[in-house]
Write a protein that holds these residues in place. Structure first.
Motif: not given
Length: 336
Positions: A101-109
């Protein structure tokens, strides 16, 4: 026994406490991207490496014997055999990255996914990236992909390009024409172009000629050590002094009149042919989150080189050939 399911990305487990150790094992891409310096750390490095009596402007920071910029050298050092064993028989799917759900985590993924595809020399599809993001983040697709691509460019000097605008197929391409698109060996492997661009940048900042001891002092800051096998580059001294010299990206010569002999590095003819001082300066400026004009001496020198190249092209009756639109950098594309 080759690692299969245990080698899958464990993005979800990073945010949960799971007692079973086998479920918390993470892939090399996850570890690598966590340990790589962020774009913001590139700005912090100059002020940490210069004395308190000096300013921390980017140009002065590059003038230090140590350092300056973010690099893949921050990845943990491991053996080449370990990398080979982990590349074999590994199966990933977009679902292994999803459910965040986190935009930052999505970038990392997305970074992890793109890097894995590069290492395995596999096609990158828009639909796979969309599966990673899930329905709730479809509206952020373009922004997330651009941020992920930018970080990989800054760290590894590879560009995300759209090679088929109809099917939305992407490819990560080395900024230099190193063998195997910058990989350690044919077919698969980590990108090595970032280290080469860093060395070329350091030589540029040192006045187009850098003493051997200064280059290796700089590489130590990037956690790349002569004689110590590196996860990405193998034995760094062999990679720099043998491979890059043989490929003519670097010239390695004895300092005239030195006794005992001292050695220095210059750009090789292939570096001059495949890139330019202005392109390298733009790369360094991106890493430092500034503009090429922040390095005034090098910027003026790069401008003179660009003008000389333009005059040479004009006399030959040719002009620089533009890349086809299908191979333009990702940032030039709008969301589809």
């Amino acid at each position: 026994m080759p690692r299969r399911k245990k080698n899958k990305f464990r993005a979800r487990e990073q945010h949960r406490q799971v007692p079973d150790d086998s479920k918390t094992q993470r892939s090399d891409e996850t570890i690598a991207l966590e340990e790589l310096p962020s774009c913001s750390s590139a700005l912090e490095a100059p002020s940490q490496s210069v004395s308190q009596t000096q300013t921390s402007s980017p140009s002065q920071a590059w003038g230090q014997d140590s350092a300056t910029i973010a690099s893949p050298g921050a990845v943990d050092t491991r053996s080449e055999n370990d990398e080979e064993s982990q590349d074999e028989d590994v199966s990933y799917s977009p679902e292994d990255f999803s459910d965040s759900t986190s935009p930052t985590v999505n970038v990392d993924l997305v970074e992890q996914f793109l890097l894995h595809k590069y290492r395995m020399n596999q096609t990158i599809l828009k639909e796979d990236i969309e599966k990673i993001l899930g329905e709730r983040h479809q509206g952020e697709y373009a922004a997330i992909l651009e941020k992920a691509a930018e970080h990989l460019e800054l760290v590894f000097a590879i560009d995300l390009k759209e090679v088929d605008s109809t099917k939305h197929v992407y490819e990560l391409v080395s900024k230099l024409k190193l063998p195997n698109n910058g990989r350690m060996r044919a077919g698969r492997g980590w990108p090595r172009t970032g280290l080469v661009m860093n060395i070329l940048g350091f030589i540029l900042m040192k006045g187009n000629c850098a003493a051997e001891k200064d280059v290796w002092q700089f590489l130590k800051v990037l956690k790349v050590y002569a004689g110590r096998r590196h996860f990405i580059y193998g034995e760094p001294r062999k990679f720099v002094n043998n491979d890059l010299v043989k490929l003519k990206y670097l010239e390695y010569r004895q300092v005239p009149g030195s006794d005992p002999p001292l050695y220095e590095y210059l750009w090789g003819p292939r570096a001059h042919a495949e890139t330019s001082k202005m392109k390298v300066l733009h790369f360094l400026a991106k890493v430092a989150d500034t503009t090429p004009r922040a390095f005034p001496l090098q910027y003026e020198e790069a401008l003179r080189e660009e003008r000389a190249r333009a005059r040479g092209a004009g006399r030959a009756g040719t002009s620089a050939t533009a890349r086809p639109d299908s191979m333009a950098p990702f940032a030039s594309y709008s969301a589809h």
